[in-house]
Design a protein around this motif. Structure first.
Motif, mmCIF file in Angstrom:
data_model
loop_
_atom_site.group_PDB
_atom_site.id
_atom_site.type_symbol
_atom_site.label_atom_id
_atom_site.label_comp_id
_atom_site.label_asym_id
_atom_site.label_seq_id
_atom_site.Cartn_x
_atom_site.Cartn_y
_atom_site.Cartn_z
ATOM 1 N N GLU A 158 0.847 -1.193 0.000
ATOM 2 C CA GLU A 158 0.000 0.000 0.000
ATOM 3 C C GLU A 158 0.881 1.241 0.000
ATOM 4 O O GLU A 158 1.932 1.261 0.643
ATOM 5 C CB GLU A 158 -0.937 0.045 1.211
ATOM 6 C CG GLU A 158 -2.062 -0.957 1.154
ATOM 7 C CD GLU A 158 -3.175 -0.666 2.158
ATOM 8 O OE1 GLU A 158 -3.206 0.459 2.725
ATOM 9 O OE2 GLU A 158 -4.014 -1.558 2.374
ATOM 10 N N THR A 195 -2.640 -1.151 -3.323
ATOM 11 C CA THR A 195 -3.557 -0.009 -3.244
ATOM 12 C C THR A 195 -2.827 1.297 -2.986
ATOM 13 O O THR A 195 -1.948 1.377 -2.120
ATOM 14 C CB THR A 195 -4.591 -0.227 -2.119
ATOM 15 O OG1 THR A 195 -5.286 -1.452 -2.350
ATOM 16 C CG2 THR A 195 -5.599 0.920 -2.078
ATOM 17 N N ARG A 197 -3.672 4.989 -1.666
ATOM 18 C CA ARG A 197 -4.707 5.729 -0.928
ATOM 19 C C ARG A 197 -4.305 7.198 -0.851
ATOM 20 O O ARG A 197 -3.157 7.517 -0.490
ATOM 21 C CB ARG A 197 -4.876 5.167 0.476
ATOM 22 C CG ARG A 197 -5.271 3.694 0.513
ATOM 23 C CD ARG A 197 -5.583 3.232 1.926
ATOM 24 N NE ARG A 197 -5.804 1.799 1.997
ATOM 25 C CZ ARG A 197 -6.952 1.200 1.695
ATOM 26 N NH1 ARG A 197 -7.981 1.938 1.285
ATOM 27 N NH2 ARG A 197 -7.076 -0.114 1.785
ATOM 28 N N SER A 220 -6.595 1.497 -11.336
ATOM 29 C CA SER A 220 -8.045 1.409 -11.461
ATOM 30 C C SER A 220 -8.695 1.924 -10.189
ATOM 31 O O SER A 220 -8.280 1.569 -9.074
ATOM 32 C CB SER A 220 -8.460 -0.055 -11.700
ATOM 33 O OG SER A 220 -9.867 -0.190 -11.722
ATOM 34 N N ASN A 221 -9.710 2.787 -10.325
ATOM 35 C CA ASN A 221 -10.427 3.313 -9.168
ATOM 36 C C ASN A 221 -11.137 2.167 -8.454
ATOM 37 O O ASN A 221 -11.952 1.459 -9.038
ATOM 38 C CB ASN A 221 -11.437 4.368 -9.616
ATOM 39 C CG ASN A 221 -12.034 5.141 -8.451
ATOM 40 O OD1 ASN A 221 -12.371 4.575 -7.407
ATOM 41 N ND2 ASN A 221 -12.193 6.445 -8.629
ATOM 42 N N ALA A 222 -10.823 1.984 -7.179
ATOM 43 C CA ALA A 222 -11.371 0.858 -6.431
ATOM 44 C C ALA A 222 -12.874 0.949 -6.230
ATOM 45 O O ALA A 222 -13.521 -0.056 -5.908
ATOM 46 C CB ALA A 222 -10.677 0.769 -5.063
ATOM 47 N N HIS A 223 -13.446 2.133 -6.445
ATOM 48 C CA HIS A 223 -14.873 2.333 -6.192
ATOM 49 C C HIS A 223 -15.639 2.785 -7.424
ATOM 50 O O HIS A 223 -16.785 3.228 -7.322
ATOM 51 C CB HIS A 223 -15.056 3.327 -5.046
ATOM 52 C CG HIS A 223 -14.424 2.871 -3.770
ATOM 53 N ND1 HIS A 223 -15.022 1.970 -2.913
ATOM 54 C CD2 HIS A 223 -13.206 3.142 -3.230
ATOM 55 C CE1 HIS A 223 -14.222 1.727 -1.897
ATOM 56 N NE2 HIS A 223 -13.111 2.411 -2.068
ATOM 57 N N ALA A 229 -13.670 7.434 -2.385
ATOM 58 C CA ALA A 229 -13.671 6.256 -1.510
ATOM 59 C C ALA A 229 -14.278 6.633 -0.166
ATOM 60 O O ALA A 229 -14.260 7.798 0.227
ATOM 61 C CB ALA A 229 -12.242 5.759 -1.314
ATOM 62 N N TYR A 256 -6.969 3.694 -5.333
ATOM 63 C CA TYR A 256 -6.701 3.121 -6.657
ATOM 64 C C TYR A 256 -5.921 1.824 -6.502
ATOM 65 O O TYR A 256 -5.049 1.696 -5.642
ATOM 66 C CB TYR A 256 -5.925 4.117 -7.520
ATOM 67 C CG TYR A 256 -6.799 5.257 -7.982
ATOM 68 C CD1 TYR A 256 -7.505 5.169 -9.175
ATOM 69 C CD2 TYR A 256 -6.964 6.376 -7.180
ATOM 70 C CE1 TYR A 256 -8.353 6.189 -9.576
ATOM 71 C CE2 TYR A 256 -7.818 7.401 -7.571
ATOM 72 C CZ TYR A 256 -8.509 7.304 -8.775
ATOM 73 O OH TYR A 256 -9.365 8.310 -9.150
ATOM 74 N N VAL A 257 -6.242 0.872 -7.347
ATOM 75 C CA VAL A 257 -5.639 -0.455 -7.281
ATOM 76 C C VAL A 257 -4.741 -0.664 -8.502
ATOM 77 O O VAL A 257 -5.113 -0.304 -9.631
ATOM 78 C CB VAL A 257 -6.719 -1.549 -7.222
ATOM 79 C CG1 VAL A 257 -6.085 -2.932 -7.272
ATOM 80 C CG2 VAL A 257 -7.575 -1.384 -5.970
ATOM 81 N N ARG A 259 -3.467 -2.577 -11.438
ATOM 82 C CA ARG A 259 -4.032 -3.618 -12.267
ATOM 83 C C ARG A 259 -3.104 -4.830 -12.317
ATOM 84 O O ARG A 259 -1.898 -4.676 -12.344
ATOM 85 C CB ARG A 259 -4.288 -3.109 -13.693
ATOM 86 C CG ARG A 259 -5.276 -1.960 -13.790
ATOM 87 C CD ARG A 259 -5.473 -1.592 -15.251
ATOM 88 N NE ARG A 259 -6.120 -0.311 -15.427
ATOM 89 C CZ ARG A 259 -7.416 -0.112 -15.428
ATOM 90 N NH1 ARG A 259 -8.237 -1.134 -15.262
ATOM 91 N NH2 ARG A 259 -7.919 1.095 -15.596
#
Length: 259
Positions: A158, A195, A197, A220-223, A229, A256-257, A259
């Motif tokens: 993270e 991730t 943050r 990629s947006n996690a939400h 978020a 964001y994650v 990919r």
């Protein structure tokens, strides 16, 4: 965040030092005074917490040939969390003390902030019956250089960036940390599924963050595209955040994650 103090010239501003940075940095070099207690704590314990990185052109630079071996630093192989701009250490010390299965690296340029973080870590370690908070280390360095060359690709579980300086005047936007270049560097160090943050209390900066992050093909947006978020529970409320609320500024969290 540490309180403003008179700025001191960095190598980027001094032709008589090692050389020049070729890019603007997201901070103004400051050198604040430590209290007597902080001086004693720094003298006794900075050797345990602070990673001594080789420098390049400035006091907060990192030699591009240096690559951090987290397993050697922490004495074990564990997921790594990195906080950029850790300030007084509120979030990173709380996380490290409550999450012993992961290792934490706090990145900060200001020595008073680092000293305050060490003091917090010592208290947290003592509460756990430890000689120091063993899963926390600090580095005093420009974050962009750290992400570009110091941290191995795919080595971070993270990456946290909470309340970076908004540099709200348009002529200073070039100094902002979160840019398209930063997005690429963040994607470089994050493992697949890792991730990133972020949090900011400046709405216009949040919009910029969303724009540059979602333009990066590796994140990629996690939400969902364009979405904020929920508040990250690991982000400890600070006096800085309370001041933002008092001023009527809402805090935007983003995740964001890789990919």
């Amino acid at each position: 965040m540490s309180q403003p103090v008179p700025s001191q010239p960095d190598a980027a501003d001094r032709p008589d030092l090692l050389g020049f940075r070729t890019k603007p940095v997201s901070f103004v070099r400051r050198s604040g005074r430590l209290t007597d207690k902080q001086k004693r704590m720094w003298a006794e314990r900075h050797g345990f917490y602070l990673i001594d990185v080789p420098r390049a052109v400035a006091r907060t630079s990192v030699d591009p040939e240096f690559v951090l071996d987290a397993e050697a630093v922490f004495g074990r192989k564990a997921p790594l969390v990195v906080e950029i701009g850790s300030g007084l250490g509120d979030a990173v010390v709380e996380a490290a003390s409550s999450d012993p299965e992961r290792d934490y690296l706090a990145v900060e340029v200001y020595q008073p902030g680092l000293a305050h973080t060490i003091a917090r870590a010592e208290r947290a370690g003592a509460a756990l019956g430890q000689d120091g908070l063993r899963n926390l280390r600090l580095v005093q360095a420009n974050a962009a250089e750290l992400l570009e060359t110091t941290l191995p690709a795919g080595s971070v579980d993270e990456l946290w960036v909470f309340f970076p300086d908004p540099w709200h005047k348009a002529r200073h936007h070039k100094r902002r940390l979160v840019t398209a270049e930063f997005a690429a560097l963040a994607a470089r160090v994050l493992r697949t599924g890792g991730t990133l943050r972020l949090a900011t209390d400046w709405a216009e900066y949040a919009e910029q963050m969303i724009e540059v992050m979602e333009a990066d093909e590796d994140l990629s947006n996690a939400h969902g595209p364009g979405r904020l978020a929920p508040r990250f529970e690991g982000r400890v409320p600070t006096g800085f955040e309370r001041k933002a609320h008092t001023a009527g500024r809402a805090v935007a969290d983003l995740a964001y994650v890789r990919r």
